[in-house]
Write an enzyme that holds these catalytic residues in place. Structure first.
Site, PDB file in Angstrom:
ATOM      1  N   GLU A   1      22.917   1.456  29.580  1.00  9.61           N
ATOM      2  CA  GLU A   1      24.045   2.292  30.008  1.00  9.61           C
ATOM      3  C   GLU A   1      25.124   1.459  30.701  1.00  9.61           C
ATOM      4  O   GLU A   1      26.309   1.729  30.578  1.00  9.61           O
ATOM      5  CB  GLU A   1      23.523   3.351  30.995  1.00  9.61           C
TER       6      GLU A   1
ATOM      7  N   GLU B   1      18.298  14.374  31.928  1.00 10.14           N
ATOM      8  CA  GLU B   1      19.633  14.613  31.391  1.00 10.14           C
ATOM      9  C   GLU B   1      19.497  14.898  29.892  1.00 10.14           C
ATOM     10  O   GLU B   1      19.397  16.038  29.501  1.00 10.14           O
ATOM     11  CB  GLU B   1      20.533  13.411  31.673  1.00 10.14           C
TER      12      GLU B   1
HETATM   13  C1  BGC Z   1      25.946  10.427  31.028  1.00  9.69           C
HETATM   14  C2  BGC Z   1      26.999   9.753  30.227  1.00  9.69           C
HETATM   15  C3  BGC Z   1      28.150  10.683  30.154  1.00  9.69           C
HETATM   16  C4  BGC Z   1      28.645  10.788  31.541  1.00  9.69           C
HETATM   17  C5  BGC Z   1      29.901  11.517  31.737  1.00  9.69           C
HETATM   18  C6  BGC Z   1      26.450  10.597  32.404  1.00  9.69           C
HETATM   19  O1  BGC Z   1      25.547  11.171  33.263  1.00  9.69           O
HETATM   20  O2  BGC Z   1      24.728   9.785  30.968  1.00  9.69           O
HETATM   21  O3  BGC Z   1      26.694   8.925  29.270  1.00  9.69           O
HETATM   22  O4  BGC Z   1      29.100  10.434  29.223  1.00  9.69           O
HETATM   23  O5  BGC Z   1      27.660  11.259  32.422  1.00  9.69           O
HETATM   24  O6  BGC Z   1      30.572  10.868  32.624  1.00  9.69           O
END
Ligand code: BGC
Length: 918
Positions: free
Chosen positions: A719, A447
């Protein structure tokens, strides 16, 4: 008398393409120092080209150059003279060098290569040239489609990684300027290797390559000034040769392979890059570059139960591993990266998803001892698993190199509570790990994107810890060019996810970040530059509202990852009404646009957005609050957003606050908030006479809380509140980064509420010091290096005494409101000490007779003591029924057991105290 003379936030910058602004800090001794007047003189080649004259003004931050036109590639010397109100005078000099300033000044062609597309080797563009005259000064200007590393005469040029950085390449691409004067010789060899990087590499959820183009390309120019005054430009063109070397593949998500046994091969001459229309304008580097900011040695060598050879660096970080190539036992050296071990102690990579994050080195005897590291990748890791060498290998072969945008550290927060200090460290490391040219969500899995929501919630905290002015300015420019009237502000910037309609809390980065940046640095130019974007985001929402004036359509992330979802639900958007969140942010963004218009002197816009704001607030109250003040969504986040964004009617304030308090109480004083509620929850409570409750939520160490992760050994911010479950299992593997800064947004509460450092006027020209006594902390020292100088707030509250030590920088004023004091003190610059008596005791005792028996036996020490003092007691099968009872109740039932319980309670508290102290 003056210090820190900076030009466009930098010291003696080279290669800038903007009209520079000058800042300095006064250092006057004593109290109440202010600047009376200043004079700036700019000199080029011995000739004065601008003299501001004596200016009677206290402006010492971002004074613009206002002379004649600046010339490309030219050096300007600057002298600033300053007089203060005590008759002191000070002077500082500095210099700046302009960049190419216009694409016309590139005496070079974009070039590419003819290596087949399926080939993964990184092309190296090579040029040999001789020089006959003596060099006075030489510069290399360079950029590429991909990421590059330049070498001149076998020496690496500069210390920058992953250049030219990530921008919205179709719109704009940065170039870098290097001083290569000392690197040139009579016979020269320049080679610039280009990797796929963000331009061509595999990126995004679908892991597609070629987001911007399917071929890497280079643009480079050396500008040499000889001692006789003549100049020469050597630019990339089709005379440059293309080679491939040891880097056989390199991808951000997958890692890099280097083969030192493969021979260099030639691929003929470079060819002209035809697709220059896919790249936008070439602009000078705008923020600090990515560099190695720290080298970390191995802390521990581990052979896991599965037999893996693992090294622990003791800190979850973002970067690469430098290796002194050891003797191989296999055919190659393989380095895998992971953030954590699993509960059995084995190497765990599932949360990286398909990011392989593996570096490989193929070599023979002749390369042993060579120092190598990957060029065009980075990993999020604390542990490496090494294959291809014997277990006896020395840990000294491996060094972790921390990579991030090299911003100036501006904040510090230390106190006498070890958990709080570890949390602050985790917040800082979360920032270091994710401020890698753009603000990313995470640095490890497939990501690593510029998620706008994450950056928005963290930008305030981030700007205490580091100077983020240039970092956010650069990123906001990309947000600007990627925003459209049809789709609004993208969810990630640069946008490689494609068109999606803007979403609340994420796209609001467009208003919140420029506004925050303006407040912190007092930089009106940033605000003016982003004002059209700020307006366009509100205009976008406006085009989506229903007849009731509210935004109630489209996809929303809501209070992302909040815990207040219905039991069993897998919804990640939390329990708060998503459209309440959306409209709260709609109102907030509109208010920011109104206030920004005011600051910029745009009266018509100020009126327009002021009116719109009133309408939205009324519509929100109609839809989401009953006539008697009951919220339709009574979650912590709903109440917090309504209160913090100032949306609650005065007559309903108490009721909404009570609802919030009750909700928190119903969760045993724990938070349930997600990405959007968390940043404001504690601020909101502290500002509404519930600071003690904020402190209690903050000080919790069981799930969900900040210290739950700290006590689980986290060295960065997770997270999820429960990324790792109490039993050591992972909450889930798919979306479970251990280095995500969003919940680190509590950092601003530490600086602003606990330490009490607040900004009253842009740039901290006016400061408010208002510390809040916080149970569990008895001593604090925080500093913030503002545009005017160091602000310090230190206090202690112990042994019946409150002491405060405050430092206010010159050329500013401050309001000081101390705890348990009625009056506000108005001061100028200087050091202030206060000391007074108190009956407040901030020390906490974790265990008391209000604890349950279960609480006491949850600690190993508790079990040990019961077994020692009352052998057999815990083996009684009936005892489990008493686990939920308080010790007070148990003592009431059997008074003779009091000494036993008291002994255990005292020992556990003593143990806790030692834990906090060491
Ligand atoms: C990310 C987040 C992001 C989110 C959006 C995720 O995959 O890691 O931090 O804000 O998607 O919903």
């Amino acid at each position: 008398m003056i210090k820190d003379f900076t030009i466009e936030y930098r010291t003696n910058p080279i290669g800038i393409d903007v009209n520079p602004r000058f800042s300095w800090k006064l250092e006057g001794k004593g109290k109440n120092v202010t600047q009376k007047k200043y004079q700036i003189q700019v000199i080029k080649s011995g000739k004065m080209i601008w003299d501001s004259g004596l200016i009677e003004s206290d402006q010492s931050v971002l004074v613009p150059y206002s002379g004649g036109r600046l010339e490309p590639m030219s050096v300007y010397h600057v002298q600033v003279s300053v007089w203060d109100n005590h008759g002191e005078m000070g002077q500082k000099t500095g210099k700046f060098e302009m960049g190419l300033m216009s694409n016309d000044n590139w005496k070079a062609d974009w070039i590419t290569h003819t290596i087949p597309v399926e080939e993964t080797m990184c092309p190296v563009f090579v040029k040999d040239f001789d020089i006959e005259k003596k060099v006075r000064e030489a510069r290399l200007y360079v950029t590429c489609c991909g990421v590059y590393e330049a070498v001149i005469n076998e020496k690496r040029v500069g210390d920058v990684f992953m250049a030219p950085g990530w921008t919205s390449y179709h719109n704009r691409i940065q170039y870098q300027t290097y001083d290569i004067t000392e690197m040139l010789e009579e016979h020269n060899n320049v080679s610039i290797m280009v990797g796929n990087g963000w331009y061509k590499g595999y990126l995004g959820f679908d892991e597609r390559p070629d987001h911007y183009g399917d071929r890497t390309a280079l643009l480079a120019m050396m500008h040499i000034v000889y001692t006789d005054g003549s100049t020469e430009d050597i630019g990339s063109d089709i005379d440059w040769i293309v080679e491939t070397g040891e880097v056989t593949s390199s991808e951000i998500y997958y890692g890099e392979t280097q083969d030192y046994t493969s021979k260099k091969s030639e691929h003929g001459n470079a060819i002209l890059f035809q697709n220059t229309d896919v790249i936008g304008s070439v602009t000078a580097q705008e923020s600090e570059p990515i560099t190695i900011t720290e080298r970390i040695k191995v802390k521990d060598k581990i052979i896991t139960p599965k037999g893996e050879l693992v090294f622990d660096f003791g800190q979850n970080l973002t970067g690469i591993v430098e290796i002194k190539l050891p003797k191989l036992s296999g055919s190659k050296l393989v380095i895998k990266h992971a953030e954590t071990l699993d509960k059995d102690g084995n190497f765990y990579t599932e949360n990286l998803r398909t990011a392989i994050s593996t570096d490989c080195y193929v070599y023979d005897e002749t390369s042993i001892g060579k120092c190598v590291m990957p060029h065009f990748t980075f990993h999020g890791f604390r542990y490496i698993c090494v294959e291809g060498v014997g277990e006896e290998i020395d840990a000294g072969h491996f060094t972790a190199c921390v990579l991030h945008t090299n911003m100036q550290q501006t904040g510090s927060f230390v106190c006498d509570n070890k958990l709080v200090n570890q949390l602050q460290s985790n917040i800082i490391w979360g920032q270091r790990g994710n401020f890698l040219d753009i603000p990313t969500d995470c640095p490890q899995r497939n990501e690593r994107l510029g998620w706008t929501g994450d950056a928005q919630v963290f930008c305030g905290t981030a700007s205490y810890n580091y100077n983020t002015a240039l970092f956010f300015q650069k990123w906001m420019r990309d947000m600007n060019v990627e925003t459209t009237p049809e789709w609004g502000v993208p969810h990630v910037v640069p946008n490689i996810l494609g068109d999606q309609e803007g979403a609340a809390g994420w796209s609001d980065a467009a208003t919140i970040i420029p506004w925050k940046t303006y407040q912190i640095y007092g930089d009106k130019e940033i605000l003016a530059e982003q004002f059209p974007l700020m307006k366009s985001w509100v205009t976008f929402i406006r085009s989506r509202v229903s007849r009731n004036g509210l935004w109630q359509t489209g996809f929303q992330y809501g209070d992302w990852l909040a815990l207040d979802i219905e039991a069993g639900s897998t919804d990640r958007t939390g329990g708060t009404d998503k459209y309440l969140v959306a409209n709260a942010y709609y109102a907030y963004s509109t208010k920011i646009v109104r206030d920004a218009a005011h600051e910029l002197g745009l009266e018509a816009e100020e009126r327009e957005y002021g009116r719109l704001y009133e309408e939205i607030v009324n519509a929100i109250n109609k839809e989401f609050v009953t006539e008697s003040g009951r919220m339709v969504s009574e979650t912590q986040t709903a109440c917090t957003l309504m209160l913090y964004f100032d949306l609650v009617k005065p007559e309903h304030m108490e009721r909404v606050l009570t609802t919030l308090e009750q909700n928190i109480g119903a969760h045993r004083n724990h938070l349930t908030t997600g990405f959007l509620g968390t940043p404001y929850l504690c601020h909101c409570l502290s500002e509404n006479r519930l600071h003690d409750l904020a402190a209690e939520i903050f000080m919790k160490d069981d799930f969900p809380s900040w210290f739950y992760a700290v006590k689980k050994g986290a060295t960065t911010i997770w997270e999820r509140w429960n990324s790792i479950l109490p039993n050591g299992d992972f909450d889930e593997s798919g979306m479970n980064s251990l280095n995500h800064y969003a919940y680190g947004s509590i950092g601003s509460w530490l600086y602003e509420k606990v330490a009490g450092i607040n900004c009253l006027e842009p740039g901290y020209k006016k400061i408010k010091i208002q510390p809040f006594l916080t149970k569990g902390i008895t001593e604090v020292e925080a500093t913030y290096e503002s545009a005017y100088g160091t602000i310090k707030s230190a206090w202690s509250c112990k042994d019946g005494k409150i002491c405060a030590d405050i430092l206010i920088p010159a050329n500013t004023t401050a309001e000081i409101c101390l705890p348990e004091k009625e009056e506000t003190v108005f001061v100028g610059s200087g050091e202030y000490h206060y000391e007074y008596e108190t009956s407040t005791n901030l020390e906490t005792q974790k265990y008391s007779t209000e604890s349950t028996l279960g609480d006491l036996v949850a600690e190993e020490l508790g079990v040990k003591l019961f077994n020692e003092i009352a052998p057999g007691m815990l083996d009684n099968p009936m005892i489990k029924f008493a686990y939920d009872m308080t010790i007070a109740d148990l003592i009431q039932m059997a008074a003779e057991s009091k000494p036993l319980y008291q002994a255990v309670i005292d020992a556990l508290n003593e143990n806790e105290r030692e834990y906090y102290e060491n």
